[in-house]
Scaffold this motif. Structure first.
Motif, PDB file in Angstrom:
ATOM      1  N   HIS A  84      50.184  27.567  43.759  1.00 44.11           N
ATOM      2  CA  HIS A  84      49.375  28.736  44.117  1.00 44.11           C
ATOM      3  C   HIS A  84      48.044  28.695  43.380  1.00 44.11           C
ATOM      4  CE1 HIS A  84      52.816  30.906  46.049  1.00 44.11           C
ATOM      5  NE2 HIS A  84      53.454  29.984  45.344  1.00 44.11           N
ATOM      6  N   VAL A  85      46.966  28.733  44.153  1.00 41.89           N
ATOM      7  CA  VAL A  85      45.616  28.711  43.594  1.00 41.89           C
ATOM      8  C   VAL A  85      45.045  30.116  43.799  1.00 41.89           C
ATOM      9  CG1 VAL A  85      43.409  27.512  43.571  1.00 41.89           C
ATOM     10  CG2 VAL A  85      45.466  26.304  44.338  1.00 41.89           C
ATOM     11  N   TYR A  86      44.675  30.806  42.714  1.00 42.61           N
ATOM     12  CA  TYR A  86      44.313  32.217  42.843  1.00 42.61           C
ATOM     13  C   TYR A  86      43.263  32.623  41.815  1.00 42.61           C
ATOM     14  CZ  TYR A  86      47.442  32.809  38.830  1.00 42.61           C
ATOM     15  OH  TYR A  86      48.038  32.711  37.586  1.00 42.61           O
ATOM     16  N   GLY A  91      46.833  37.086  44.946  1.00 42.28           N
ATOM     17  CA  GLY A  91      47.214  35.686  44.849  1.00 42.28           C
ATOM     18  C   GLY A  91      48.207  35.449  43.719  1.00 42.28           C
ATOM     19  N   MET A 116      36.588  27.957  44.610  1.00 42.94           N
ATOM     20  CA  MET A 116      37.827  27.248  44.320  1.00 42.94           C
ATOM     21  C   MET A 116      37.514  25.790  43.984  1.00 42.94           C
ATOM     22  SD  MET A 116      41.107  26.384  46.764  1.00 42.94           S
ATOM     23  CE  MET A 116      41.572  28.062  47.137  1.00 42.94           C
ATOM     24  N   PHE A 132      47.068  30.042  48.955  1.00 41.23           N
ATOM     25  CA  PHE A 132      45.924  30.747  48.394  1.00 41.23           C
ATOM     26  C   PHE A 132      45.584  31.945  49.276  1.00 41.23           C
ATOM     27  CE2 PHE A 132      43.867  27.868  51.371  1.00 41.23           C
ATOM     28  CZ  PHE A 132      42.816  28.618  51.896  1.00 41.23           C
ATOM     29  N   THR A 133      44.776  32.837  48.723  1.00 39.90           N
ATOM     30  CA  THR A 133      44.332  34.034  49.424  1.00 39.90           C
ATOM     31  C   THR A 133      42.897  33.834  49.883  1.00 39.90           C
ATOM     32  OG1 THR A 133      45.780  35.391  48.046  1.00 39.90           O
ATOM     33  CG2 THR A 133      44.000  36.527  49.224  1.00 39.90           C
ATOM     34  N   GLU A 136      40.404  37.873  48.649  1.00 40.62           N
ATOM     35  CA  GLU A 136      41.136  38.543  47.576  1.00 40.62           C
ATOM     36  C   GLU A 136      40.721  40.010  47.508  1.00 40.62           C
ATOM     37  OE1 GLU A 136      43.466  39.856  45.319  1.00 40.62           O
ATOM     38  OE2 GLU A 136      43.833  37.696  45.239  1.00 40.62           O
TER      39      GLU A 136
END
Length: 353
Positions: A84-86, A91, A116, A132-133, A136
């Motif tokens: 998970h990239v947040y 996220g 990112m 990912f979101t 956000e």
């Protein structure tokens, strides 16, 4: 009441008439295995793909919410881990929930004012799903189409899932660049809360079939088998699906909506920049959301503004997560009319007069 809360937010005014039509057409009591529902479901799927520019070979699913999609994707597409990239609360919540189901899941955090860092991402080779979101909601940031393309090109062999809750039906997303996209309808769709939409690529469906996870009512492979006949595994929110059908029929194509929101977002950012004791939370223009504007100020000022606005029948969005007390948020969603933003601007000009 003018509602600028970023979800649940304002619904389209036509909803009032749609509700009466739903009653008159017998939608409120129609069996979800009956022909009336199947025909409606088929029509909705066609409209979603056509109006939102979704690839024809992607499969559409109905869920209860975007949050439910977290569960569906982790349980049905991963055996060991997701990555998970947040940079914000939603996220991070997705990551924390994934860890409950798959303890080996990994999280990679990046800064609010940073794009990112695709080239620097250390994604483990055994990662089954990158998450990912796109927008956000908690801090008003976005992941740009170029960044999503770069992520797609770098990790071609790994499924990519995108939370598009605050952008689907508002922005012209390039869905072909990721395998799963999902959203709840209480934001850019302009509908009441209680329905989620998820679009899955053929690769995602193939993976679900490979895993063949069937331990839950919302197991993806079971959902897929039911939607082959435009049905669901459970009794769905039939009314909201009907409202979605009617809304899509009456709305323009997503390209036009995207342009309107992009222009209005720029106007709003420019407007709020003129006030010396307000600050745009996201300083990097490249990563500013087009659908959720986050404004930073002192806790005292934020509290006073929200109270004064409410007194004038204007609902501003609260801050969220780490920014709960020192920010307010303004939704830039399609159902909110231009004249309502003019009224919002007049409130702030009067506040500072």
């Amino acid at each position: 009441m003018l509602n600028f809360y970023p979800g649940p937010s304002k619904v389209y005014p036509e909803i009032r008439n749609y509700l009466l039509d739903a009653y008159d057409e017998g939608i409120l009591s129609t069996p979800h295995r009956g022909e009336q529902f199947v025909q409606m479901s088929r029509a909705v799927v066609g409209s979603i793909k056509r109006k939102l520019n979704i690839p024809q070979d992607y499969q559409i699913f109905f869920t209860s919410s975007a949050t439910e999609c977290w569960e569906i994707l982790i349980q049905s597409l991963t055996k060991q881990k997701s990555s998970h990239v947040y940079n914000g609360s939603f996220g991070e919540k997705w990551f924390q929930y994934a860890k409950l189901l798959r303890p080996k899941s990994e999280g990679i955090k990046f800064d609010v004012n940073e794009a990112m860092p695709v080239e620097d991402l250390q994604i483990s080779s055994d990662t089954e799903l990158i998450c990912f979101t796109q927008n956000e909601t908690s801090n008003g940031t976005q992941v740009t189409p170029t960044t999503i393309l770069n992520l797609h090109n770098r990790f071609r062999d790994t499924l990519i899932a995108v939370d598009a809750t605050s952008s689907m039906a508002g922005l012209n997303l390039k869905l072909i660049k990721a395998d799963i996209w999902y959203a709840s309808v209480q934001k850019c769709f302009g509908l009441p809360a209680g329905l989620g939409i998820m679009a899955c690529s053929p690769r995602a469906i193939f993976r679900a079939k490979q895993m063949n996870e069937r331990g839950h009512y919302n197991s993806l492979v079971s959902m897929y088998e039911k939607m082959l006949n435009y049905q669901t595994t459970h009794t769905p929110n039939v009314l909201n699906i009907y409202l979605l059908k009617r809304m899509l029929e009456d709305r323009p194509f997503i390209k036009a909506i995207d342009q309107d929101l992009t222009d209005r977002a720029q106007e709003l950012y420019t407007f709020f920049e003129q006030f010396s004791d307000l600050k745009l939370l996201v300083e990097n223009e490249e990563v500013r959301s087009k659908t959720v504007i986050a404004i930073e100020a002192s806790e005292r000022l934020v509290d006073d503004m929200k109270k004064r606005a409410l007194y004038h029948n204007i609902r501003l969005g609260n801050g969220y997560g780490p920014w709960a007390r020192n920010t307010f948020r303004v939704a830039n969603f399609p159902a909110i009319q231009d004249e309502e933003y003019e009224e919002l601007k007049r409130f702030f000009l009067h506040y500072y007069a």
